[in-house]
Design an enzyme around this catalytic site. Structure first.
Site, PDB file in Angstrom:
ATOM      1  N   SER A 288     -41.177  38.247  -6.322  1.00  0.00           N
ATOM      2  CA  SER A 288     -39.654  38.322  -6.491  1.00  0.00           C
ATOM      3  C   SER A 288     -39.537  39.138  -8.007  1.00  0.00           C
ATOM      4  O   SER A 288     -40.374  39.411  -8.647  1.00  0.00           O
ATOM      5  CB  SER A 288     -39.088  36.957  -6.949  1.00  0.00           C
ATOM      6  OG  SER A 288     -39.382  36.404  -8.111  1.00  0.00           O
ATOM      7  N   ASP A 289     -38.232  39.845  -8.171  1.00  0.00           N
ATOM      8  CA  ASP A 289     -37.852  40.423  -9.366  1.00  0.00           C
ATOM      9  C   ASP A 289     -37.884  39.222 -10.490  1.00  0.00           C
ATOM     10  O   ASP A 289     -37.621  38.073  -9.985  1.00  0.00           O
ATOM     11  CB  ASP A 289     -36.721  41.410  -9.379  1.00  0.00           C
ATOM     12  CG  ASP A 289     -36.918  42.454 -10.498  1.00  0.00           C
ATOM     13  OD1 ASP A 289     -37.569  42.310 -11.576  1.00  0.00           O
ATOM     14  OD2 ASP A 289     -36.105  43.283 -10.211  1.00  0.00           O
ATOM     15  N   TRP A 290     -37.707  39.500 -11.581  1.00  0.00           N
ATOM     16  CA  TRP A 290     -37.562  38.308 -12.551  1.00  0.00           C
ATOM     17  C   TRP A 290     -36.334  37.384 -12.367  1.00  0.00           C
ATOM     18  O   TRP A 290     -35.243  37.694 -12.550  1.00  0.00           O
ATOM     19  CB  TRP A 290     -37.314  39.143 -14.119  1.00  0.00           C
ATOM     20  CG  TRP A 290     -37.381  37.959 -15.258  1.00  0.00           C
ATOM     21  CD1 TRP A 290     -36.398  37.094 -15.546  1.00  0.00           C
ATOM     22  CD2 TRP A 290     -38.251  37.849 -16.288  1.00  0.00           C
ATOM     23  NE1 TRP A 290     -36.788  36.188 -16.499  1.00  0.00           N
ATOM     24  CE2 TRP A 290     -37.907  36.915 -16.932  1.00  0.00           C
ATOM     25  CE3 TRP A 290     -39.546  38.654 -16.578  1.00  0.00           C
ATOM     26  CZ2 TRP A 290     -38.507  36.382 -18.176  1.00  0.00           C
ATOM     27  CZ3 TRP A 290     -40.269  38.071 -17.494  1.00  0.00           C
ATOM     28  CH2 TRP A 290     -39.956  37.161 -18.468  1.00  0.00           C
ATOM     29  N   GLY A 291     -36.594  36.127 -11.931  1.00  0.00           N
ATOM     30  CA  GLY A 291     -35.835  35.117 -11.704  1.00  0.00           C
ATOM     31  C   GLY A 291     -34.682  35.234 -10.514  1.00  0.00           C
ATOM     32  O   GLY A 291     -33.952  34.551 -10.088  1.00  0.00           O
ATOM     33  N   SER A 292     -35.271  36.296  -9.585  1.00  0.00           N
ATOM     34  CA  SER A 292     -34.528  36.610  -8.612  1.00  0.00           C
ATOM     35  C   SER A 292     -34.073  35.694  -7.388  1.00  0.00           C
ATOM     36  O   SER A 292     -33.151  35.426  -6.765  1.00  0.00           O
ATOM     37  CB  SER A 292     -34.546  38.023  -8.092  1.00  0.00           C
ATOM     38  OG  SER A 292     -35.692  37.960  -7.090  1.00  0.00           O
TER      39      SER A 292
END
Length: 747
Positions: A288-292
């Site tokens: 995932s992208d950061w916290g997505s």
């Protein structure tokens, strides 16, 4: 019932307990990779499986700092599978030692945003794209990997392969521009550069193609914003560079912050399971992208983090970067039957597979070599290559009256502008190294080039931002006392990049007013534009005699710019993005559709697809870039004008250096399908060659047009060709076509 741990190690696994110095049994050595992965997987609890899918940040380098006093304990208990933002061989060894205290001793995977260099910083990716030089781009990525791997990194979150056609979006600096063909070639070059010949070599790192998918089409050019694409646009424009990255062997993919067709990419089954892991048969893992994952709650797509974790795992997102949705929720979701353990196992297998391929089970510290780090990080030979790549990335936009190259006998040079003595701004956004001592300023570059034979005077003139003109008088006086003026203007390094969207893409502050004041002196003026995106600077484009677009060029920026200013290097860069005249034209790109009412020119606007207050034409077109020499095109030949199904067409032409200076030209081949069952763009880049010629030299260039270059998605979204007439165009830019012809594809 799970077997006792020690007995299981003795009979089933090659890795989990053998990382602590024991000798691998011959039987275990003979196991296939999949057997090794499964032998570890069968020993794992649900909590340990969730841990392998959990990525935490360490030292704050990118993204917001996360303060968690229990982080080390979670690593020791096997609840963390990967970390990002851990830098240095010693630091990665320390944290790896903590991971080896866990029950199964599964090593950590270390990742970092190594976007355009590690210690040695190269031009920003959009700048490198302007080189149209795949060898240079691959070499740049390779050196970044060499340095990062020596410092304990296993994985980079690059390349970003998002197609971007809106310069308001700050992350255009991180990609390859607007064109899917050029973007695909660059995606391939960067993946091969990062990963080298084989995953597991200690001079390479895992690549990560991002952001899957459509992130570059964020509405209003606003970061993290909604994306609304037709399936046609998705498949024809935004997916091809991802497929090229996959075909080049990209080990990992990163999903995107945006939604697509109403579904956040992180929870999008169509993207991750149907396309990536289904049709494309991707064997790596998706992060995932950061916290997505957790951000799907904000989207209104998930009710809480547990629900977000369920949706993301079901959709095919394997590793959770910093939302903690998996580590906190997956075991309970599996036990309640909401998530099949089979899908969790698949995700864990994908990650364990990469750890085995990297050789981390055999030696968790094989990348964390302090001696190798000291030898390779920032090596002098790397800086020489960075200088060459930087020169290749510079684009000569304008050169009226042959102001350039500067005569090396010039005695008085005025350097004016807020970026003239700057070092740190050359780092650009997403640099790993922000120590200003590692960068060469333009002032230093000129001093290195001219030595004591020239009197170089510097005046700042104004700031990058702000409204003060207090320094104008000094700048004008400095210009008046000089033989030639070099102006260094543009954006600060933190004005383009992630979360750096702008509603005004004009030259910031009072810089264009400063250019006006200096040009009014009547002195020859060369403008250096430094930025991470296409800017608008209409007055300067019209009135400044010479303009070089230098992006942010990295460690050797000043020396590279001096090489080009003096002609020691003849610029050959070409724009990978269209430069608009005004914000009102955005998004603007060369491969537009004709529409039912095309405008034939600036005066043909009434009831046509045109503006009443400005031309449709951009300030500088895709593919534009001048040289200190002149190239002529001729002798266009087609092997046939009627192409049968399954056949290929050979196109040849001659290219001549008609000037007095050696130089390189990027010959661009465009096609147009004149009539099709779905409307096609007015032109599409389908091939290019970068050719170096001595003065007076002529070369014959050959291109091959296969059916794949003539194919498109029909009304049923099937990849196919259709019989009909095509226009073929060869030229120096999308608006500078030198040769054209037609041919027919038969039934």
């Amino acid at each position: 019932m799970r077997r006792p741990f020690c007995k299981a190690v003795a009979t089933a696994t090659v890795g989990a307990c053998l990382v602590v110095g024991s000798t691998t049994p011959l039987l275990a050595q003979r196991k296939t990779l999949e057997q090794k992965v499964d032998s570890v997987l069968q020993l794992m609890t649900l909590e340990e499986k969730a841990g392998q899918l959990n990525q935490y940040t360490g030292d704050a380098v990118t993204g917001p700092a996360v303060n968690d006093p229990t982080k080390l304990e979670q690593i020791r208990s096997g609840r963390v599978g990967s970390m990002l933002n851990i830098r240095g061989a010693q630091r990665t060894r320390e944290l790896q030692a903590e991971a080896l205290k866990s029950r199964l001793k599964i090593p950590l995977l270390f990742g970092l945003d190594v976007i355009h260099g590690y210690q040695t910083t190269f031009p920003i990716p959009l700048g490198e794209a302007a080189s149209w030089d795949m060898t240079a781009i691959r070499q740049s990525a390779h050196i970044a990997a060499v340095e990062a791997a020596a410092a304990g990194q296993h994985w980079t979150f690059a390349p970003m392969v998002d197609i971007a056609r809106d310069p308001r979006w700050g992350r255009v600096m991180e990609g390859a521009g607007e064109d899917p063909y050029l973007g695909s070639q660059i995606a391939r070059a960067r993946v091969l550069g990062f990963q080298g010949e084989k995953i597991g070599a200690t001079d390479a790192v895992l690549a990560c193609a991002k952001h899957f998918a459509g992130y570059g089409a964020a509405q209003a050019g606003r970061d993290y914003h909604t994306v609304d694409l037709s399936r046609r646009l998705l498949w024809e424009v935004y997916l091809p560079p991802f497929k090229a990255a996959l075909d080049a062997g990209a080990a990992t993919f990163m999903n995107a912050f945006n939604e697509l067709d109403g579904i956040p990419s992180t929870g999008n089954r169509y993207l991750q399971r149907d396309i990536l892991k289904g049709q494309w048969k991707f064997q790596g893992f998706v992060v995932s992208d950061w916290g997505s994952i957790g951000e799907m709650v904000n989207h209104g797509f998930a009710k809480d983090n547990a629900d977000a974790g369920r949706l993301a795992l079901l959709a095919g997102s394997d590793m959770d970067m910093e939302s903690r949705s998996y580590v906190n929720s997956l075991p309970a979701l599996v036990k309640s039957g909401q998530v099949p353990e089979e899908l969790v196992n698949d995700a864990v297998r994908r990650i364990l597979r990469k750890k085995f391929e990297l050789g981390l089970f055999q030696n968790p510290n094989r990348f964390s070599d302090v001696a190798r780090e000291k030898k390779l990080v920032g090596a002098p030979e790397h800086r020489q290559i960075a200088r060459d790549v930087a020169r290749k990335s510079i684009v000569l936009l304008k050169n009226e009256g042959n102001v350039l190259p500067l005569d090396k006998k010039t005695k008085r040079i005025a350097l004016i502008g807020p970026l003239g003595s700057s070092k740190l701004n050359h780092a650009g956004f997403w640099a790993v190294n922000y120590d200003s001592t590692g960068y060469v300023s333009v002032l230093e570059g000129l001093q290195n080039k001219f030595g004591k034979q020239a009197n170089i005077q510097y005046a700042r003139g104004c700031g990058i931002k702000g409204e003060s003109q207090a320094g104008f008088a000094e700048a004008v006086k400095t210009a008046q006392d000089a033989d030639v003026v070099v102006m260094a203007v543009g954006e600060a390094y933190d004005m383009s990049g992630e979360a750096k969207s702008r509603t005004d893409i004009g030259l910031p502050g009072q810089q264009e007013a400063l250019i006006k004041a200096v040009v009014a002196t009547g002195k020859p003026v060369v403008v250096l534009m430094m930025a991470g995106r296409p800017l608008t600077f209409n007055w300067t484009a019209e009135h400044a005699p010479a303009i070089l677009y230098t992006w942010w060029l990295g460690s050797e920026a000043g020396n590279a710019i001096a090489d080009v200013l003096t002609g020691d290097y003849n610029p050959a860069g070409k724009l990978p993005m269209t430069f608009p005249r005004s914000l009102g034209q955005v998004p603007i790109f060369y491969a537009a559709k004709n529409t039912g009412r095309p405008s034939s020119g600036d005066k043909d606007v009434l009831y046509k697809s045109a503006y009443i207050d400005q031309t449709n034409r951009p300030q500088y077109a895709f593919g534009h870039g001048l040289s200190y020499t002149k190239f002529t095109y001729g002798n266009l030949k087609l092997s046939t004008t009627q192409l049968g199904a399954g056949q290929s067409l050979t196109v040849s032409c001659t290219l001549t250096n008609a000037g007095k200076t050696a130089g390189e030209e990027v010959v661009q081949l465009y096609l147009r399908d004149l009539v099709a069952s779905v409307t096609r763009p007015i032109m599409e880049l389908k091939d290019f060659q970068k050719v170096q010629l001595k003065p007076g030299e002529t070369k014959t260039l050959t291109f091959t047009i296969t059916s794949d270059k003539l194919s498109f998605y029909n009304q049923d979204m099937q990849w196919t060709t259709e019989p009909g007439e095509f226009r073929l165009m060869l030229g120096s830019a999308s608006d500078d076509i030198r040769l054209d012809s037609k041919f027919e594809l038969l039934k």
